[in-house]
Design a protein around this motif. Structure first.
Motif, short mmCIF file in Angstrom:
data_model
loop_
_atom_site.label_atom_id
_atom_site.label_comp_id
_atom_site.label_asym_id
_atom_site.label_seq_id
_atom_site.Cartn_x
_atom_site.Cartn_y
_atom_site.Cartn_z
N UNK A 11 56.73 11.41 -16.23
CA UNK A 11 56.77 11.68 -17.67
C UNK A 11 57.26 10.44 -18.40
N UNK A 12 57.01 10.38 -19.61
CA UNK A 12 56.01 11.03 -20.44
C UNK A 12 54.91 10.02 -20.75
N UNK A 13 53.74 10.53 -21.08
CA UNK A 13 52.69 9.68 -21.63
C UNK A 13 51.83 10.53 -22.56
N UNK A 14 51.04 9.86 -23.37
CA UNK A 14 50.13 10.56 -24.27
C UNK A 14 48.90 9.70 -24.49
N UNK A 15 47.90 10.31 -25.08
CA UNK A 15 46.63 9.64 -25.34
C UNK A 15 46.30 9.75 -26.83
N UNK A 16 45.66 8.73 -27.36
CA UNK A 16 45.23 8.75 -28.75
C UNK A 16 43.78 9.20 -28.90
N UNK A 17 42.99 9.10 -27.82
CA UNK A 17 41.56 9.37 -27.93
C UNK A 17 41.04 10.46 -27.00
N UNK A 18 41.82 10.90 -26.03
CA UNK A 18 41.30 11.85 -25.05
C UNK A 18 42.20 13.07 -24.93
N UNK A 19 41.58 14.19 -24.58
CA UNK A 19 42.28 15.41 -24.22
C UNK A 19 42.34 15.48 -22.70
N UNK A 20 43.34 16.16 -22.17
CA UNK A 20 43.49 16.38 -20.73
C UNK A 20 43.46 17.89 -20.45
N UNK A 21 42.96 18.26 -19.28
CA UNK A 21 43.11 19.60 -18.75
C UNK A 21 43.77 19.44 -17.38
N UNK A 22 44.89 20.15 -17.18
CA UNK A 22 45.65 20.05 -15.94
C UNK A 22 45.56 21.35 -15.14
N UNK A 23 45.53 21.18 -13.80
CA UNK A 23 45.55 22.30 -12.87
C UNK A 23 46.28 21.86 -11.60
N UNK A 24 47.22 22.67 -11.12
CA UNK A 24 47.96 22.40 -9.89
C UNK A 24 47.51 23.40 -8.82
N UNK A 25 46.61 23.00 -7.88
CA UNK A 25 46.13 23.94 -6.87
C UNK A 25 47.12 24.18 -5.74
N UNK A 26 48.06 23.25 -5.52
CA UNK A 26 49.07 23.45 -4.47
C UNK A 26 50.41 22.92 -4.95
N UNK A 27 51.45 23.57 -4.47
CA UNK A 27 52.78 23.25 -4.96
C UNK A 27 53.00 23.87 -6.33
N UNK A 28 54.15 23.57 -6.92
CA UNK A 28 54.50 24.11 -8.23
C UNK A 28 55.15 23.02 -9.05
N UNK A 29 54.97 23.11 -10.37
CA UNK A 29 55.49 22.07 -11.26
C UNK A 29 55.98 22.68 -12.57
N UNK A 30 56.98 22.01 -13.13
CA UNK A 30 57.45 22.29 -14.47
C UNK A 30 56.76 21.27 -15.37
N UNK A 31 55.92 21.74 -16.27
CA UNK A 31 55.15 20.86 -17.15
C UNK A 31 55.76 20.92 -18.54
N UNK A 32 56.01 19.75 -19.11
CA UNK A 32 56.65 19.66 -20.42
C UNK A 32 55.72 18.96 -21.39
N UNK A 33 55.49 19.59 -22.54
CA UNK A 33 54.68 19.02 -23.61
C UNK A 33 55.58 18.81 -24.83
N UNK A 34 55.35 17.70 -25.54
CA UNK A 34 56.09 17.44 -26.78
C UNK A 34 55.10 16.92 -27.82
N UNK A 35 55.00 17.62 -28.94
CA UNK A 35 54.02 17.30 -29.98
C UNK A 35 54.53 16.14 -30.83
N UNK A 36 53.89 14.97 -30.68
CA UNK A 36 54.29 13.79 -31.47
C UNK A 36 53.29 13.51 -32.60
N UNK A 37 52.38 14.45 -32.85
CA UNK A 37 51.40 14.28 -33.92
C UNK A 37 52.08 14.59 -35.26
N UNK A 38 52.20 13.58 -36.10
CA UNK A 38 52.90 13.75 -37.37
C UNK A 38 52.23 14.78 -38.28
#
Length: 151
Positions: free
Chosen positions: A49-76
């Motif tokens: 963590x953390x990173x963001x994109x200015x031009x692309x959307x992401x779709x995430x999927x975790x097929x194995x293991x488990x994760x805590x995913x954190x999103x923070x809206x930096x769009x003014x």
């Protein structure tokens, strides 16, 4: 929920051979367009963590293991600017998560097993001009506490 984020509950079709699940289809209202599919594995307690994109959307999927995913809206201009969302994803909670451009994102691997992430983007990676902006995992502006809370 942060404006523009979409969650899709996955349906597993099981039989005596295993299971099948559709992850993402071009006739669903999730991605504006499809650019690239990628996969990564991280070890327990790793924080990416953390990173963001200015031009692309992401779709995430975790097929194995488990994760805590954190999103923070930096769009003014967003109705949810400054909001933070947390999602628990992985084999115990199989969901797809759309992360819109301009929303900072990262994850921490939970448990004692590695986690694998498969992710899709609306643009292919360009090493000469990467659409990836970094923010430190412990950025005080986001102020997220990555420690597991005992309740």
């Amino acid at each position: 929920m942060i404006n523009g984020v979409k969650v899709k509950k996955l349906v597993k079709h099981c039989d005596d051979r295993g299971f099948f699940a559709e992850l993402l289809r071009d006739d669903e209202d999730i991605l504006e367009r499809f650019g690239q599919a990628s996969m990564s594995m991280s070890y327990p307690e790793v924080i990416k963590a953390f990173h963001y994109h200015e031009e692309q959307d992401d779709v995430w999927f975790f097929p194995s293991g488990n994760a805590q995913v954190v999103l923070h809206d930096i769009r003014e201009e967003s109705e949810t600017a400054g909001a933070t969302d947390v999602y628990y994803m992985g084999e115990d909670n199989p969901i797809l998560l759309l992360i819109p451009k301009g929303v900072a994102h990262g994850y921490r691997v939970l448990g004692t097993r590695p986690a694998t992430i498969i992710y899709f983007t609306t643009k292919s990676y360009n090493p000469a001009d990467p659409d990836e902006k970094r923010i430190p995992w412990d950025d005080p502006g986001i102020g997220f506490d990555w420690n597991t809370q005992n309740r």
